[in-house]
Scaffold this active site. Structure first.
Site, mmCIF file in Angstrom:
data_model
loop_
_atom_site.group_PDB
_atom_site.id
_atom_site.type_symbol
_atom_site.label_atom_id
_atom_site.label_comp_id
_atom_site.label_asym_id
_atom_site.label_seq_id
_atom_site.Cartn_x
_atom_site.Cartn_y
_atom_site.Cartn_z
ATOM 1 C CG ASN A 80 -2.029 0.970 1.214
ATOM 2 O OD1 ASN A 80 -2.794 0.983 0.244
ATOM 3 N ND2 ASN A 80 -2.182 1.792 2.243
ATOM 4 C CG ASP A 100 -9.122 11.548 1.996
ATOM 5 O OD1 ASP A 100 -8.126 11.837 1.302
ATOM 6 O OD2 ASP A 100 -9.037 11.211 3.186
HETATM 7 C C1 XIL Z 1 -4.296 8.075 9.510
HETATM 8 C C2 XIL Z 1 -5.553 7.973 10.370
HETATM 9 O O1 XIL Z 1 -6.682 8.300 9.600
HETATM 10 C C3 XIL Z 1 -5.437 8.852 11.577
HETATM 11 O O2 XIL Z 1 -6.513 8.586 12.463
HETATM 12 C C4 XIL Z 1 -4.099 8.626 12.287
HETATM 13 O O3 XIL Z 1 -3.963 9.566 13.320
HETATM 14 C C5 XIL Z 1 -2.942 8.748 11.341
HETATM 15 O O4 XIL Z 1 -3.134 7.854 10.263
HETATM 16 N N1 XIL Z 1 -2.062 6.841 5.080
HETATM 17 C C6 XIL Z 1 -2.375 5.684 5.746
HETATM 18 C C7 XIL Z 1 -3.268 5.728 6.919
HETATM 19 O O5 XIL Z 1 -2.011 4.587 5.289
HETATM 20 O O6 XIL Z 1 -2.938 4.758 7.900
HETATM 21 C C8 XIL Z 1 -3.312 7.098 7.550
HETATM 22 O O7 XIL Z 1 -4.358 7.085 8.526
HETATM 23 C C9 XIL Z 1 -3.552 8.162 6.507
HETATM 24 C C10 XIL Z 1 -2.438 8.164 5.497
#
Ligand code: XIL
Length: 300
Positions: A139, A210
């Protein structure tokens, strides 16, 4: 399909080096079972969201290697038959396509420091042994269109496939800024990238979509931006649907009320998801629904 944002990360699962706390993750599994949803697991190896005892523990490489191997084994075993696909490793490359410095690679790493993608290969081999049926994903962020990072992901995947490293797919995170993604050239790059990855026999999942909009102090975006956002959603969903190897589209949360975009952008961006803060569907929702209803392109 459901994927926990944080509940299966090291920080949530590992209060200390001997303990596993599966409560939050199990809660997600229970929810998924009640609602007959599939579960994507996220993530077993990352340089973020790790507990302090791990990052500040000054472990030797051999101790870290044992810790990681044990973690991967225990966690995959715990969710075997429930998690159908795992993000085994997250964000291992930098924007130039080089392997990132990290606790798992070279600080001090699990024994493959300076050997490029060898440590990535190792964690896929460990994961596959535990649950040969789970789909295993690499990923990554900001490697969605054509650029140096996506070239490096592609090269790594080609090498892994050639040498039978057990890997099933690439997760494209797709946290996309509107400023870049409202041009056809970016969408064409995404389609080309999906095409070259799936041509290797891999699946592509869009894992964390998003579309963050600039917002004012009241959380209001600029005029026209919600429609621009809907267009971007539509184009991305279409790029996935048009390639049979693109098998999942997932957003990072679903309501703007609980999106990570606010805190991540220091509250200058928001409104990234298909539902607003009161859970009402936005234009992005209708756009996604329309594309999904139209379905995949008919075969030639
Ligand atoms: C983010 C979460 O949404 C938050 O709650 C946390 O504080 C930080 O991580 N890429 C990723 C995710 O693979 O795990 C991340 O998620 C966003 C960016």
């Amino acid at each position: 399909m459901v994927e926990p944002e944080d509940a299966m990360k090291w920080r949530a699962l590992r209060p200390d080096s001997n303990t596993y706390d599966f409560r939050q993750g199990d809660e997600v599994v229970r929810f998924a079972q009640i609602h007959q949803m599939k579960i994507r697991g996220h993530c077993l190896v990352w340089d973020h969201d790790n507990p302090d005892w791990l990052t500040q523990g000054h472990f030797s490489s051999s101790r870290l290697s044992r810790l990681l191997h044990e973690h991967i084994t225990r966690v995959i075993k715990h969710y075997k038959g429930q998690v159908f696909a795992w993000d085994v490793i997250n964000e291992a490359l930098d924007e130039n396509g080089e392997v990132r410095d990290s606790i798992w690679y070279n600080k001090p790493g699990i024994g493959f420091s300076g050997q490029g993608t060898a440590y990535i290969e190792q964690v896929f081999r460990w994961a596959h042994k535990v649950d040969p049926k789970a789909l295993l994903f690499y990923n990554e962020a900001e490697g969605e269109g054509l650029n140096r990072k996506s070239d490096a992901i592609y090269a790594m995947m080609k090498d892994f496939k050639r040498r039978n490293v057990p890997i099933d797919g690439v997760g494209l995170q797709m946290h996309v800024p509107t400023t870049e993604w409202d041009t056809p050239v970016m969408v064409a790059g995404l389609s080309a990238n999906i095409a070259r990855l799936t041509a290797l026999g891999l699946q592509v999942h869009i894992t964390e979509l998003d579309v963050a909009l600039p917002i004012d102090a009241n959380g209001v975006p600029q005029a026209g931006d919600l429609l621009r956002e809907a267009d971007i959603y539509r184009n991305i969903v279409r790029a996935c649907l048009d390639n049979p190897g693109c098998t999942a589209i997932q957003t990072w949360g679903f309501t703007d009320k609980y999106s990570w975009i606010g805190s991540h952008s220091r509250h200058i961006c928001g409104q990234g998801l298909p539902f607003d803060r009161t859970y009402q569907p936005k234009s992005a929702y209708s756009a996604v629904l329309k594309e999904l209803s139209a379905g995949r392109a008919p075969p030639h």
